[in-house]
Design a protein around this motif. Structure first.
Motif: not given
Length: 922
Positions: A391-398, A403-404, A415-427
């Motif tokens: 999730r942290q990697m996804a946040l940095k990449d976003a 991405m805001g 935005g980026a925080e929510a997108y990283a949360d979504a990646i973490g959710l599906y994983l």
């Protein structure tokens, strides 16, 4: 003015049922298969019912459709649209043509399901572009439905942010392809990281990748002279495919280190003659010791388990040989690889002790961590621990992708925080799936040669022989990559439209104001949702608790307030049923106070009429009574099948209709009270009209009784009360009896519409079936119908010999019968020759036969009368429990639309074969 909706009038029921059955038989590629849930409704049925609930019936618009013909034509057009909408290609790849056709028909509303469960209804809404706001008390259900509809709707058309995905050649990141690509990329990173820690624990065998290790639980023989550790296996088979059979063969060898001086070793045989004739473990009776022959009763096994003395022994290794599975005997290397120190369990929680659904606690496996081998628990701990890093990697990449940052997912961000949360959710859901496929209750399936998952049923059974899948495998059953794929593929299929929100609420307090309600509530005690989903909850809470603190604030899934008749929790079945019905009435009272009056509500219910709750009432009648008591009028009931209409076991036991869709409207508080005679007269009139419509609408005979309850209950429930002769209000249970009696009367009255030979045959069949009866009785019945036994013998309906008369069953009819050459043809003959053709040669041949019937100079036989006859005979056969006959009649009716289509197709003459002309080559 309240407009009637299509679902209150007519549906393309057979098309919906065919699509639902096809969906159930489809094992992969379903959008809702993101994660396991129990008794999830088919998305095809949910789409069809939602469309019919929202779309006006054309009879509600007399200005546009002033004549009955215009109403019928428009209704047929709408039915065709719904039939198209349930085609699988439209579910997974919706066409612009269908979207364009549906857009002006769908109102701007919000659909809600206060028992959202597996999320089929809001998913159907999202696919159709209709807003939804649903809820459930169960946090696992809320999380899964968020992942199905709420989260995807925020990230439509997002480009991927992972460097590898972003650099890919694919430029069309429409829909959720970008999100899916990122989930796959970060998931594969997790896999590679986990492999660095776990690879030595999952060795190959003979140079081939290992797919699974098959273990057997063991318990000491209770014979004090023996004391060998007895393998507890439910089967010796590893593979059953003809020519590729594989069997575990036990042998007894010396072992000085064991108290018995003996132990079992295991080899692999491909000769079916080597299969042991005994030693099979049963959860009811136990097994026997293959060394001394002493019985090993299940009580002894339980005692050993509760004392912590039940062990495990490796009995086989399964490898991937490319085109086939390879089976190996255990080796010291593979036994040692599994000898992992018990890690600190990342999850804990008491498994329900309800013996109806949960067997492991009976054998000492009382905590959820007990359901994993040491190797499995270590792998689960590593995979779950990697999600925060991913999730942290996804946040940095976003953020790097521009991405805001924005708000978190739980705060509605995109935005980026929510997108990283979504990646973490599906994983996290991938790891949650992995828990289901990688635990010590998984079994090896010898027919398909695959490792199975824990929840193959709506219970947690005790597994004796265990399949420990290779979690690091390249997509094999039970691997992390297979679980990741199961997350990604549904997202790639998703095409969400509209706005969607899923929240945690007790259905008695769910926010429903001005919403359209379509719901699939629990079915008494059919499924123990909260206790079953605790298994997933403990892992999801461990991984996602910090990101969804409100959703995972309790140690286990909330039990208080759950609308399930749990006798184990409530202290008995009677009290549990009472509490369930009390809550049910409260929920539907709450819905009535808040629902949009413009639309009917739709309720899916899967309880059969015969299931008793005591006091002479069935579950079905009890639920309907609760609806009526909450001031609802039952407008329609539609049977939705997800089981094959040709299943013989289903005929006669009401098991084919797995769900009944109730269509309800609020009943006026000033609804009048009427006498029993008034109710009965109106009931007969209504059913006489509706039965013909249901039959011509393609309702299968096995479903007719359930479908007819709707019109009957519509008559009953429109009144404040129907008064019995003694002045007491009639109960729903009594009303259902009257409805079924009236239905029988209506169907029996149809006999007068048939030709004389058919009327004779119906009566004779009712008494004798296809067995022989006295000639004198047959002669009396025939004379009363202005025909004779001799005439009907010449016409091929029956045979007479030795003073006995016997109707010819379809299988005894002669081959080569030509309907055109028959001087006199009856409806009975057409039906039975049609059944013979259908069962022996299929739909096309049956359609060609019917085409010949319809081409007769005298007009032949009306196909509708043949279908009505099949309905009538089905009722007789079902009542007599003539299962094979009932199956034949039911199958013919469900195939009738296709048969008619063939019969009405003009056959083109075969083209003459042309000669080759080589001279005109230039």
């Amino acid at each position: 003015m309240q407009k009637r909706k299509l679902i209150e009038v007519a549906l393309p029921l057979e098309a919906i049922n065919r699509a639902s059955l096809a969906e159930k038989n489809r094992k992969v590629g379903k959008p809702q298969n993101l994660h396991h849930w129990w008794s999830r409704k088919p998305i095809t049925a949910a789409r069809a019912m939602l469309l019919a609930q929202l779309i006006d019936d054309p009879s509600s618009d007399p200005d546009r459709f002033p004549t009955e013909g215009a109403v019928r034509a428009e209704r047929e057009r709408l039915h065709q649209l719904i039939a198209q909408a349930v085609e699988w290609d439209e579910v997974t790849k919706p066409s612009s043509a269908l979207k364009t056709a549906l857009r002006p028909l769908l109102p701007d509303v919000t659909v809600t399901d206060p028992f959202v469960g597996g999320g089929s209804i809001p998913l159907a809404a999202a696919q159709l572009g209709v807003n939804s706001c649903s809820s459930d008390l169960n946090p696992v259900a809320v999380l899964l439905t968020k992942a199905l509809v709420e989260v995807p709707s925020r990230f439509v058309d997002y480009k991927p942010v992972h460097p590898d995905s972003a650099a890919a050649q694919l430029t069309d990141w429409n829909g959720l392809h970008g999100l899916a690509a990122d989930i796959e990329a970060y998931g594969r990173w997790m896999h590679s990281q986990a492999a660095e820690h776990l690879r030595p624990l999952f060795p190959a065998v003979d140079g081939y990748p290992t797919l699974a290790w098959v273990w057997a639980r063991t318990a000491a023989c209770r014979n004090p002279v023996c004391r060998i550790d007895v393998p507890l296996v439910s089967k010796w088979w590893l593979a059953k495919k003809a020519g590729r059979e594989a069997i575990v063969v036990p042998q007894i060898v010396t072992d000085p280190s064991h108290i018995s001086g003996l132990r079992f070793s295991f080899s692999i045989s491909h000769d079916v003659r080597d299969i042991p004739k005994s030693g099979i473990m049963s959860g009811r009776t136990g097994t026997e010791c293959l060394s001394c022959g002493a019985p090993v009763p299940v009580g002894h096994v339980r005692n050993e388990g509760l004392a912590g003395r039940m062990g495990m022994t490796l009995i086989a290794i399964v490898a991937d040989g490319g085109s086939k599975r390879l089976y190996y005997a255990p080796t010291d290397e593979h036994v040692a690889a599994a000898n992992v120190a018990r890690p600190v369990a990342p999850v804990s929680g008491d498994i329900s002790s309800n013996p109806r659904w949960f067997s492991p606690p009976l054998y000492g496996l009382t905590d959820f961590s007990d359901l994993f081998t040491n190797r499995q628990l270590k792998a689960m701990a590593i995979f779950s621990g990697l999600i925060a890093d991913a999730r942290q990697m996804a946040l940095k990449d976003a953020l790097r992708a521009g991405m805001g940052r924005g708000e978190t997912l739980v705060r509605g961000g995109s935005g980026a925080e929510a997108y990283a949360d979504a990646i973490g959710l599906y994983l996290a859901l991938a790891v949650s799936r992995l828990a289901d496929w990688s635990n010590n209750q998984c079994k090896w399936e010898a027919n398909g040669e695959v490792s199975q998952h824990l929840y193959t049923a709506q219970a947690m059974d005790m597994a004796w022989d265990i399949s420990e899948a290779n979690v690091l495998g390249d997509g094999n059953s039970g691997s992390f990559l297979a679980c990741l794929k199961s997350i990604i593929n549904p997202l790639r299929l998703a095409r969400p439209g509209g706005e969607h929100r899923v929240r945690q609420f007790d259905a008695r307090h769910a926010p429903l104001a001005n919403c359209v309600v379509a719901t699939d509530p629990p079915y008494f005690d059919n499924i123990d949702y909260s206790d079953l989903s605790d298994f997933f909850y403990v892992w999801q809470r461990h991984i996602l608790g910090q990101f969804f603190p409100d959703l995972f604030r309790t140690m286990l899934v909330p039990k208080v307030g759950e609308l399930v008749a749990n006798a184990h929790r409530c202290g008995g079945s009677e009290l549990a049923s009472r509490e369930f019905l009390k809550g049910f009435v409260e929920v539907f009272g709450h819905i009535r106070e808040n629902v949009s009056p413009e639309f009917p509500i739709v309720v899916y219910y899967a309880s059969k009429q015969a299931e008793s709750v005591g006091g002479g009432n069935s579950r079905w009648s009890t639920i309907l009574q609760a609806m009526v008591d909450a001031n609802w009028q039952v407008v329609r009931t539609w049977p939705i099948r997800t089981e094959n209409v040709s299943r013989r076991v289903a005929i006669g036991n009401n098991s084919m209709t797995t769900s009944t869709v109730l269509v309800l409207r609020p009943r006026g508080v000033d609804a009048p009270r009427v006498s029993f005679s008034t109710f009965l007269d109106e009931l007969r009139t209504s059913l006489s009209r509706m039965v013909s419509e249901l039959q011509s609408g393609g309702v299968a005979p096995v479903d007719l009784q359930q479908a007819a309850i709707g019109p009957g209950m519509a008559v009953f429930s429109q009144y404040g009360a129907v008064l019995e002769a003694d002045g007491s209000p009639m109960t729903v249970s009594s009303a259902l009896v009257r409805i079924n009696e009236a239905l029988d009367e209506v169907i029996n009255e149809e006999e007068g519409d048939f030709d004389a030979p058919t009327r004779f045959a119906i009566q004779w069949y009712r008494y004798n079936g296809y067995t022989a009866g006295p000639f004198g009785d047959a002669d009396d019945i025939a004379r009363g119908r202005n025909t004779s036994v001799d005439t009907m013998e010449r016409e091929g309906l029956l045979i007479k010999r030795a003073g006995r008369v016997e109707l010819l069953s379809p299988i005894k009819l002669p081959e080569g019968y030509d309907a055109v050459d028959d001087p006199q043809i009856s409806q009975w003959e057409v039906l039975h020759h049609s059944i013979r053709a259908l069962e022996s040669e299929g739909i096309t041949t049956t359609g060609r036969f019917l085409q010949r019937v319809m081409s007769r100079a005298d007009g032949g036989v009306d196909p509708e009368m043949v279908r009505e006859l099949a309905h009538l005979l089905f009722r007789i056969a079902e009542d007599k429990r003539w299962t094979k006959d009932a199956l034949s009649f039911n199958t013919l009716v469900t195939s009738w639309p296709e048969i008619l289509k063939v019969a009405r197709t003009v056959r083109k003459p075969a083209p003459a074969q042309a000669a080759f002309d080589f001279e005109d080559d230039e």
